[in-house]
Design a protein around this motif. Sequence first.
Motif, PDB file in Angstrom:
ATOM      1  N   VAL A  95      34.517  27.124 -34.533  1.00  0.00           N
ATOM      2  CA  VAL A  95      33.879  26.103 -33.688  1.00  0.00           C
ATOM      3  C   VAL A  95      32.455  26.553 -33.378  1.00  0.00           C
ATOM      4  CG1 VAL A  95      36.074  25.443 -32.644  1.00  0.00           C
ATOM      5  CG2 VAL A  95      34.636  27.148 -31.516  1.00  0.00           C
ATOM      6  N   PRO A  96      31.583  25.617 -32.994  1.00  0.00           N
ATOM      7  CA  PRO A  96      30.207  25.997 -32.662  1.00  0.00           C
ATOM      8  C   PRO A  96      30.166  27.074 -31.582  1.00  0.00           C
ATOM      9  CG  PRO A  96      30.387  23.625 -32.845  1.00  0.00           C
ATOM     10  CD  PRO A  96      31.785  24.163 -32.920  1.00  0.00           C
ATOM     11  N   GLU A  97      29.336  28.063 -31.796  1.00  0.00           N
ATOM     12  CA  GLU A  97      29.242  29.209 -30.884  1.00  0.00           C
ATOM     13  C   GLU A  97      28.908  28.779 -29.463  1.00  0.00           C
ATOM     14  OE1 GLU A  97      25.765  32.337 -30.227  1.00  0.00           O
ATOM     15  OE2 GLU A  97      26.709  32.517 -32.193  1.00  0.00           O
ATOM     16  N   ASP A  98      27.926  27.885 -29.313  1.00  0.00           N
ATOM     17  CA  ASP A  98      27.510  27.441 -27.982  1.00  0.00           C
ATOM     18  C   ASP A  98      28.632  26.711 -27.248  1.00  0.00           C
ATOM     19  OD1 ASP A  98      25.061  28.548 -28.320  1.00  0.00           O
ATOM     20  OD2 ASP A  98      24.021  26.677 -28.800  1.00  0.00           O
ATOM     21  N   THR A  99      29.423  25.933 -27.996  1.00  0.00           N
ATOM     22  CA  THR A  99      30.526  25.193 -27.379  1.00  0.00           C
ATOM     23  C   THR A  99      31.578  26.134 -26.821  1.00  0.00           C
ATOM     24  OG1 THR A  99      30.190  23.337 -28.893  1.00  0.00           O
ATOM     25  CG2 THR A  99      32.313  23.463 -27.758  1.00  0.00           C
ATOM     26  N   SER A 100      31.970  27.121 -27.612  1.00  0.00           N
ATOM     27  CA  SER A 100      33.003  28.058 -27.181  1.00  0.00           C
ATOM     28  C   SER A 100      32.541  28.885 -25.989  1.00  0.00           C
ATOM     29  CB  SER A 100      33.409  28.978 -28.339  1.00  0.00           C
ATOM     30  OG  SER A 100      32.309  29.744 -28.774  1.00  0.00           O
ATOM     31  N   LYS A 101      31.287  29.319 -26.009  1.00  0.00           N
ATOM     32  CA  LYS A 101      30.777  30.130 -24.908  1.00  0.00           C
ATOM     33  C   LYS A 101      30.654  29.300 -23.639  1.00  0.00           C
ATOM     34  CE  LYS A 101      27.237  33.532 -23.814  1.00  0.00           C
ATOM     35  NZ  LYS A 101      26.033  34.254 -24.285  1.00  0.00           N
ATOM     36  N   LEU A 102      30.229  28.038 -23.777  1.00  0.00           N
ATOM     37  CA  LEU A 102      30.082  27.164 -22.617  1.00  0.00           C
ATOM     38  C   LEU A 102      31.426  26.934 -21.936  1.00  0.00           C
ATOM     39  CD1 LEU A 102      28.285  25.346 -20.883  1.00  0.00           C
ATOM     40  CD2 LEU A 102      28.725  23.487 -22.508  1.00  0.00           C
ATOM     41  N   ILE A 103      32.471  26.753 -22.727  1.00  0.00           N
ATOM     42  CA  ILE A 103      33.810  26.541 -22.169  1.00  0.00           C
ATOM     43  C   ILE A 103      34.238  27.755 -21.344  1.00  0.00           C
ATOM     44  CG2 ILE A 103      36.259  26.293 -22.751  1.00  0.00           C
ATOM     45  CD1 ILE A 103      35.355  24.652 -25.189  1.00  0.00           C
ATOM     46  N   ALA A 104      34.040  28.945 -21.903  1.00  0.00           N
ATOM     47  CA  ALA A 104      34.425  30.175 -21.208  1.00  0.00           C
ATOM     48  C   ALA A 104      33.650  30.344 -19.901  1.00  0.00           C
ATOM     49  CB  ALA A 104      34.193  31.381 -22.118  1.00  0.00           C
TER      50      ALA A 104
END
Length: 252
Positions: free
Chosen positions: A102-111
């Motif tokens: 998945v897009p890196e920014d998306t995964s980090k934003l969720i966390a």
Amino acid sequence: MTALLTFTALSPSALAFAAFATFVAGMVRGFSGFALSALVMASLTVILAPVDLIPICWFLEMSASALMVRGGFAEADKTVVTGLVIGSAMGLPVGLLLTTSVPEDTSKLIALLLILALAATQMARIRMPFLATKPGLYGSGFTAGIATGLASVGGMVVALYVLAQNAPARSMRASLVMFLFVSAVISFVTLTLYGLMTSQTVARGLILAIPAALGVIVGKRLFIPRFEPYYRPFCLTLLMGLAALGIVRMSL
């Protein structure tokens, strides 16, 4: 100096910035028992990609744990630590898989959003009875493992769980230190299997472990009985600040 730049493949200014950032992160880790990787991820993504920082953080966490784990096992809640470690070991491969799919920014934003929301509820003293159950324990560990694979912020998730127990400051801090030490040993195998432990990341990790260790020594000296009443609010404020900073940086 030339050899260091060659081994790390970093410019002089980037290496100096990385050394300063890891020293500060180590100092916070020495006092709070966590947040080293979170601070490193928040500050060094301007010069390195998160996927490159995850194995570097492993070396920093191990050096910090080696300095802090001695004498801390007796004060740690071993039942809680065991459940968190088991859950985290199962969640880490899931997080690493998501990082590559998945897009890196998306995964980090969720966390980061998850951490910010949970820290805010604890700061507001909103009770979460679910965390006192066995599913809550293993679920927190599993979530921490996923967060580690996504953005190396699993320690922040575990910190939220430990802080929710309202245990004495020394017990909370010891539990965090013990968890990070044991989970780091386990995660080495996973990181190696995913091909993240390259010669370059090993060199960077070993070199930056030196300023991180010096920071830990300074931070440990700040954890004195007089400051223990401020431990929980400090940690929660730190968690919220780190998460908010990460979200702001991603939006810019």
